[in-house]
Design a protein around this motif. Structure first.
Motif, PDB file in Angstrom:
ATOM      1  N   ILE A  20      43.430  39.988  33.038  1.00 33.53           N
ATOM      2  CA  ILE A  20      43.321  38.354  33.469  1.00 33.53           C
ATOM      3  C   ILE A  20      43.493  37.112  32.751  1.00 33.53           C
ATOM      4  O   ILE A  20      42.244  37.219  31.357  1.00 33.53           O
ATOM      5  CB  ILE A  20      42.136  37.683  34.550  1.00 33.53           C
ATOM      6  N   GLU A  21      44.451  36.660  31.826  1.00 37.58           N
ATOM      7  CA  GLU A  21      44.967  36.355  30.652  1.00 37.58           C
ATOM      8  C   GLU A  21      44.712  35.270  30.210  1.00 37.58           C
ATOM      9  O   GLU A  21      43.531  34.855  29.204  1.00 37.58           O
ATOM     10  CB  GLU A  21      46.528  35.810  30.436  1.00 37.58           C
ATOM     11  N   LYS A  22      44.515  34.558  31.071  1.00 39.41           N
ATOM     12  CA  LYS A  22      43.628  32.869  31.465  1.00 39.41           C
ATOM     13  C   LYS A  22      41.642  33.131  30.577  1.00 39.41           C
ATOM     14  O   LYS A  22      40.737  32.158  30.394  1.00 39.41           O
ATOM     15  CB  LYS A  22      43.332  32.405  32.442  1.00 39.41           C
ATOM     16  N   GLU A  23      41.293  34.241  31.090  1.00 41.24           N
ATOM     17  CA  GLU A  23      39.615  34.814  30.789  1.00 41.24           C
ATOM     18  C   GLU A  23      39.508  35.659  30.085  1.00 41.24           C
ATOM     19  O   GLU A  23      38.579  36.319  29.566  1.00 41.24           O
ATOM     20  CB  GLU A  23      39.306  34.955  31.728  1.00 41.24           C
ATOM     21  N   ASN A  24      40.685  35.876  29.428  1.00 43.38           N
ATOM     22  CA  ASN A  24      40.978  37.290  27.696  1.00 43.38           C
ATOM     23  C   ASN A  24      39.930  38.663  28.609  1.00 43.38           C
ATOM     24  O   ASN A  24      39.219  38.981  27.614  1.00 43.38           O
ATOM     25  CB  ASN A  24      40.713  36.351  27.148  1.00 43.38           C
ATOM     26  N   ALA A  25      40.116  38.584  29.509  1.00 48.44           N
ATOM     27  CA  ALA A  25      39.448  40.151  30.359  1.00 48.44           C
ATOM     28  C   ALA A  25      40.292  41.171  31.333  1.00 48.44           C
ATOM     29  O   ALA A  25      41.660  40.879  31.327  1.00 48.44           O
ATOM     30  CB  ALA A  25      38.945  39.892  31.203  1.00 48.44           C
ATOM     31  N   ILE A  26      39.937  42.054  31.159  1.00 44.54           N
ATOM     32  CA  ILE A  26      41.039  43.187  31.283  1.00 44.54           C
ATOM     33  C   ILE A  26      39.645  43.762  32.442  1.00 44.54           C
ATOM     34  O   ILE A  26      38.998  43.620  32.085  1.00 44.54           O
ATOM     35  CB  ILE A  26      41.134  44.577  30.595  1.00 44.54           C
ATOM     36  N   ILE A  27      40.657  43.808  33.986  1.00 37.97           N
ATOM     37  CA  ILE A  27      40.145  44.472  35.010  1.00 37.97           C
ATOM     38  C   ILE A  27      40.158  45.777  35.415  1.00 37.97           C
ATOM     39  O   ILE A  27      41.294  45.664  35.719  1.00 37.97           O
ATOM     40  CB  ILE A  27      39.274  42.961  36.117  1.00 37.97           C
ATOM     41  N   LYS A  28      39.115  46.240  36.391  1.00 40.36           N
ATOM     42  CA  LYS A  28      39.831  47.018  37.755  1.00 40.36           C
ATOM     43  C   LYS A  28      38.412  46.390  38.750  1.00 40.36           C
ATOM     44  O   LYS A  28      37.633  46.545  38.864  1.00 40.36           O
ATOM     45  CB  LYS A  28      38.583  48.544  37.295  1.00 40.36           C
ATOM     46  N   TYR A  29      40.162  46.636  39.771  1.00 36.64           N
ATOM     47  CA  TYR A  29      39.562  45.755  40.957  1.00 36.64           C
ATOM     48  C   TYR A  29      38.995  47.135  42.258  1.00 36.64           C
ATOM     49  O   TYR A  29      40.787  47.688  42.259  1.00 36.64           O
ATOM     50  CB  TYR A  29      39.666  45.022  41.255  1.00 36.64           C
ATOM     51  N   GLY A  30      38.040  47.560  43.369  1.00 34.08           N
ATOM     52  CA  GLY A  30      38.185  47.682  43.940  1.00 34.08           C
ATOM     53  C   GLY A  30      38.297  47.594  46.029  1.00 34.08           C
ATOM     54  O   GLY A  30      37.430  46.620  45.350  1.00 34.08           O
ATOM     55  N   ILE A  31      38.866  48.006  46.632  1.00 35.56           N
ATOM     56  CA  ILE A  31      38.665  47.170  47.904  1.00 35.56           C
ATOM     57  C   ILE A  31      38.171  48.639  48.997  1.00 35.56           C
ATOM     58  O   ILE A  31      38.909  49.318  48.873  1.00 35.56           O
ATOM     59  CB  ILE A  31      39.991  46.875  48.773  1.00 35.56           C
ATOM     60  N   ILE A  32      37.081  48.358  50.246  1.00 38.09           N
ATOM     61  CA  ILE A  32      36.503  48.737  51.024  1.00 38.09           C
ATOM     62  C   ILE A  32      36.235  48.105  51.872  1.00 38.09           C
ATOM     63  O   ILE A  32      35.870  47.246  51.932  1.00 38.09           O
ATOM     64  CB  ILE A  32      35.574  49.515  50.234  1.00 38.09           C
ATOM     65  N   SER A  33      36.372  49.115  52.945  1.00 37.05           N
ATOM     66  CA  SER A  33      36.360  48.236  54.138  1.00 37.05           C
ATOM     67  C   SER A  33      34.368  48.467  54.675  1.00 37.05           C
ATOM     68  O   SER A  33      33.637  48.910  54.058  1.00 37.05           O
ATOM     69  CB  SER A  33      36.679  49.214  54.900  1.00 37.05           C
TER      70      SER A  33
END
Length: 339
Positions: A102-115
């Motif tokens: 996420i370049e604007k935030e200078n961050a690296i993320i991992k995101y998960g989706i679950i029902s």
């Protein structure tokens, strides 16, 4: 679950989740990028792990693939329905996009989706003990759910963790040992703990977060005052004492989630030449065995091993080979560093 008001949620999280489809009912951040851990001096340099709980995964993925196509591996070309089906029917029923910049935030993320359905089932039954295990520990709530079923399941998950921990602990133990036992529930069978995780993971999670663990579990402990006492010593530490009787063990066994209960019944009856006992009779008999906590530990390890292995294999496709190697490489580096 402890929850911060919207104004208290770090604006970084608000900005991060704003780039995703807003049809999610519950969202939290966890891991060393969100919660302070020992051995990690600056959490801002760590990848941030975020989980979104959604009612309709296919609709959410459809919108997210349109908005953030580069977050996905080649699986996106199969369409949002295929992505949602892969999420729901493989591994621990979570779909992760990892090492997302996420370049604007200078961050690296991992995101998960679950029902919603998969999360509630895991919280209540420990069918996977995957996100249920992560929610045994303090997390950063980004959006609290208003759904009564999910709120109840989140609370029940904490109660289940306490019942399981008490079965595994001796009559007297320290507050820190109590939280370490809870934390270890979802790590003890994780194959990544053999190769690919920091060997001091549990210690690193608990030590800096004693107060947060206390805030999370104090209401549960209070509700179990007939079975556990907290002794305040002069040096400010808290020691714990529990009822070790078969009656108390029987109560804890009866309050365990379905998956470990069923696994314990199968283990108890395995190889028996006698008539197989039903769940009620088995748990009553096990309550008189002072080693029933060891049986529970073994059964939980089996649940975690299967779900963690399945989810990791699943991640090779969801992340793609390049990201999978990068992600695994970072984990292995941390493991060797901890050794």
């Amino acid at each position: 679950m402890a929850n911060k008001g919207l104004a208290a949620i770090p604006t970084l999280y608000q900005r991060l989740v704003s780039i995703f489809p807003q049809k999610f009912e519950f969202c939290f951040a966890y891991g060393s990028g969100a919660i302070k851990q020992a051995g990690s001096n600056d959490i801002s340099t760590n990848m941030i792990d975020i989980i979104f709980t959604v009612k309709t995964p296919d609709e959410w993925h459809s919108e997210n693939i349109q908005s953030n196509p580069k977050h996905y591996s080649w699986l996106r070309w199969l369409g949002h329905n295929a992505v949602a089906n892969y999420q729901e029917h493989w591994g621990a029923k979570v779909y992760f996009n990892t090492l997302v910049p996420i370049e604007k935030e200078n961050a690296i993320i991992k995101y998960g989706i679950i029902s919603h359905t998969a999360l509630v089932t895991d919280l209540l039954d420990w069918s996977e003990l995957y996100l249920a295990g992560r929610l045994h520990k303090p997390v950063e709530i980004i959006k609290q759910t208003t759904d009564s079923e999910l709120r109840s399941a989140l609370q029940q998950n904490l109660h289940s963790a306490v019942h399981a921990a008490l079965l595994m602990l001796p009559e007297t133990f320290t507050e820190e040992e109590f939280y370490k036992t809870i934390t270890a529930l979802s790590y003890s069978g994780d194959f990544r703990m053999i190769f690919g995780e920091d060997k001091n993971k549990i210690q690193n999670i608990v030590t800096p977060q004693i107060k947060a663990f206390y805030d999370l579990y104090a209401p549960v402990i209070k509700s179990l005052s007939d079975y556990i006492d907290i002794i305040h010593s002069d040096d400010g530490k808290q020691d714990c004492c529990q009822d070790p009787s078969p009656t108390a063990r029987h109560h804890h066994l009866n309050q365990l989630p379905k998956a470990p209960q069923r696994a314990m019944v199968r283990f108890w009856n395995k190889g028996s030449s006698k008539l197989r006992q039903d769940t009620e009779d088995t748990l009553r008999a096990m309550a008189y065995d002072p080693d029933c906590g060891q049986i529970l530990s073994r059964c939980i390890k089996d649940i975690v091993w299967e779900s963690s292995l399945g989810q990791s294999v699943k991640g090779i496709l969801t992340a793609g080979l390049v990201k999978s190697f990068r992600y695994s490489g970072k984990k292995i580096y941390k493991m060797f560093k901890s050794m």
